[in-house]
Write a protein that holds these residues in place. Structure first.
Motif, short mmCIF file in Angstrom:
data_model
loop_
_atom_site.label_atom_id
_atom_site.label_comp_id
_atom_site.label_asym_id
_atom_site.label_seq_id
_atom_site.Cartn_x
_atom_site.Cartn_y
_atom_site.Cartn_z
N LEU A 6 37.87 35.97 51.91
CA LEU A 6 37.61 35.66 50.66
C LEU A 6 38.89 35.86 49.79
CD1 LEU A 6 34.31 37.53 49.94
CD2 LEU A 6 34.52 35.06 50.09
N LEU A 7 39.18 34.89 48.94
CA LEU A 7 40.18 35.05 48.01
C LEU A 7 39.73 35.32 46.50
CD1 LEU A 7 43.27 34.91 47.96
CD2 LEU A 7 42.91 32.42 47.19
N PHE A 8 40.21 36.44 45.98
CA PHE A 8 39.70 36.96 44.62
C PHE A 8 40.91 36.63 43.54
CE2 PHE A 8 37.15 39.31 47.46
CZ PHE A 8 35.78 39.28 47.15
N GLY A 9 40.38 36.36 42.42
CA GLY A 9 41.37 36.27 41.26
C GLY A 9 40.86 37.64 40.53
N CYS A 10 41.80 38.27 40.05
CA CYS A 10 41.36 39.76 39.69
C CYS A 10 42.38 39.85 38.16
CB CYS A 10 42.00 40.92 40.38
SG CYS A 10 41.18 40.80 42.10
N THR A 11 42.02 40.62 37.29
CA THR A 11 42.92 40.87 36.19
C THR A 11 43.49 42.15 36.58
OG1 THR A 11 41.19 40.19 34.57
CG2 THR A 11 42.87 41.62 33.81
N SER A 12 42.96 43.04 37.34
CA SER A 12 43.70 44.00 37.97
C SER A 12 43.30 44.33 39.56
CB SER A 12 43.80 45.34 37.29
OG SER A 12 42.39 45.76 37.12
N PRO A 13 43.96 44.59 40.50
CA PRO A 13 43.46 44.87 41.83
C PRO A 13 42.76 46.21 42.19
CG PRO A 13 45.85 45.20 41.82
CD PRO A 13 45.45 44.69 40.45
N GLY A 14 42.15 46.33 43.21
CA GLY A 14 41.67 47.68 43.56
C GLY A 14 42.62 48.57 43.70
#
Length: 343
Positions: free
Chosen positions: A75-83
């Motif tokens: 899966l490819l996620f776009g994040c405002t901030s990563p984990g």
């Protein structure tokens, strides 16, 4: 963008010798696992890339660099901030104590999670239609891109992996911005049964989306996954349009939708997974491992001269708590046979 080592994108991109019909230059960025060692079965690992703050980029294609004998799915996620900003981390829903103590446990995104792409079962390269792209970077909520890979099996000692994706992108603005809506179902599947796992939700934003691709995903019990858009006439009658339908045990790539009619405010989206547990003597719950199940229908769409939906997920509790026919769901004219048959 920059890679997990925070290098600037121009220093590591590879220029493709292709042009889109708009004649914009398309480049390729490698987002790959940094030679990780999956030290146990059913391990989910994530690795991030930070997008250069001063620019917008438009992702126009995805080229997998993986095989199903190594990666169960990506899966490819776009994040405002990563984990986390670690080079990689344990991002499984069911992180366990036996995991390497040096490996941090966190979700793919700490804030602003968007699914951009999904891959399984040796799916091929996906190139988006002309003038369509996922906008990331300046002016968007996507400041990081995070790759998640589910490794089913522990690797032999000394063997590492750099599976992942090559992102095709351009800096040329695209007037059709892409988005993905994930329709998913929770719940559980009784033993020795055929069970329908269903979800539906309404578009409550004043936007018009144009669907162009869909993808299905289950584990081993899935037989048919179907997705629909639903309009309602003045008499309250539902009109179901089939967006896509597939055997989820075939290549889990994005396919062209069956019906590209625009979907607008007040319309509904719905999905069903037909699950066959006739040869299984135990209850199967929804979860992240191969012993569990999943029911997902991904809808990829674009908006013209607008921003994608704020709604990213459409989920229900699933069986036995939710069904299309339940009183109060306001669904009628349900295409019961069509939704569960490949005919």
């Amino acid at each position: 963008m920059s890679c997990t080592h925070m290098l600037c994108l121009p220093a590591i991109i590879l220029i493709l010798s292709i042009f889109r019909l708009t004649y914009c230059e398309v480049k390729k960025f490698p987002l790959l696992m940094p030679n990780v060692y999956p030290n146990r079965d059913e391990l989910y690992l994530c690795t991030p890339v930070r997008v250069v703050d001063q620019k917008s980029f438009y992702i126009v294609g995805f080229e997998p660099n993986a095989t199903m004998n190594v990666a169960h799915h990506m899966l490819l996620f776009g994040c405002t901030s990563p984990g986390t900003t670690d080079e990689y981390w344990d991002c499984g829903e069911m992180a366990v104590a036996e995991t390497d103590s040096n490996l941090r446990k966190a979700s793919p995104c700490a804030e602003g999670s968007h699914v951009l792409y999904a891959w399984a079962r040796n799916a091929k390269t996906l190139e988006l239609p002309e003038d369509v792209g996922f906008q990331v970077g300046k002016g968007t909520a996507i400041q990081y891109i995070v790759l998640q890979i589910h490794y089913s099996k522990k690797f032999p000692d000394g063997v590492t992996d750099n599976s992942g994706l090559f992102l095709m992108y351009t800096e040329e603005p695209q007037n059709k911005l892409a988005g993905v809506l994930l329709l998913g179902v929770g719940g559980f599947i009784p033993p020795r049964s055929v069970t329908y796992m269903e979800t539906a939700c309404q578009i409550e934003e004043d936007k018009t989306i144009h669907p162009f691709a869909y993808r299905t995903h289950t584990h081993s019990l899935g037989r048919v996954v179907s997705g629909y858009s639903i309009t309602t006439d003045k008499n309250g009658n539902n009109h179901w349009k089939l967006l896509g339908k597939r055997d989820p045990l075939t290549a889990q790539m994005f396919y062209p939708v069956f019906d590209r009619s625009p979907i607008s405010y007040g319309d509904r989206l719905a999905a069903r997974c037909t699950m066959d547990s006739m040869e299984r003597n135990r209850v199967t719950k929804v979860g992240p491992t191969n012993k569990d199940e999943m029911c997902n229908f991904y809808l990829m769409y674009y908006v013209e001269n607008d921003t994608p939906l704020k709604m990213k997920y459409c989920t229900t509790e699933g069986p036995p708590y939710y069904h299309w026919f339940d009183e109060g769901n306001a669904l009628n004219n349900i295409p019961d046979r069509e939704a569960s048959s490949l005919d």
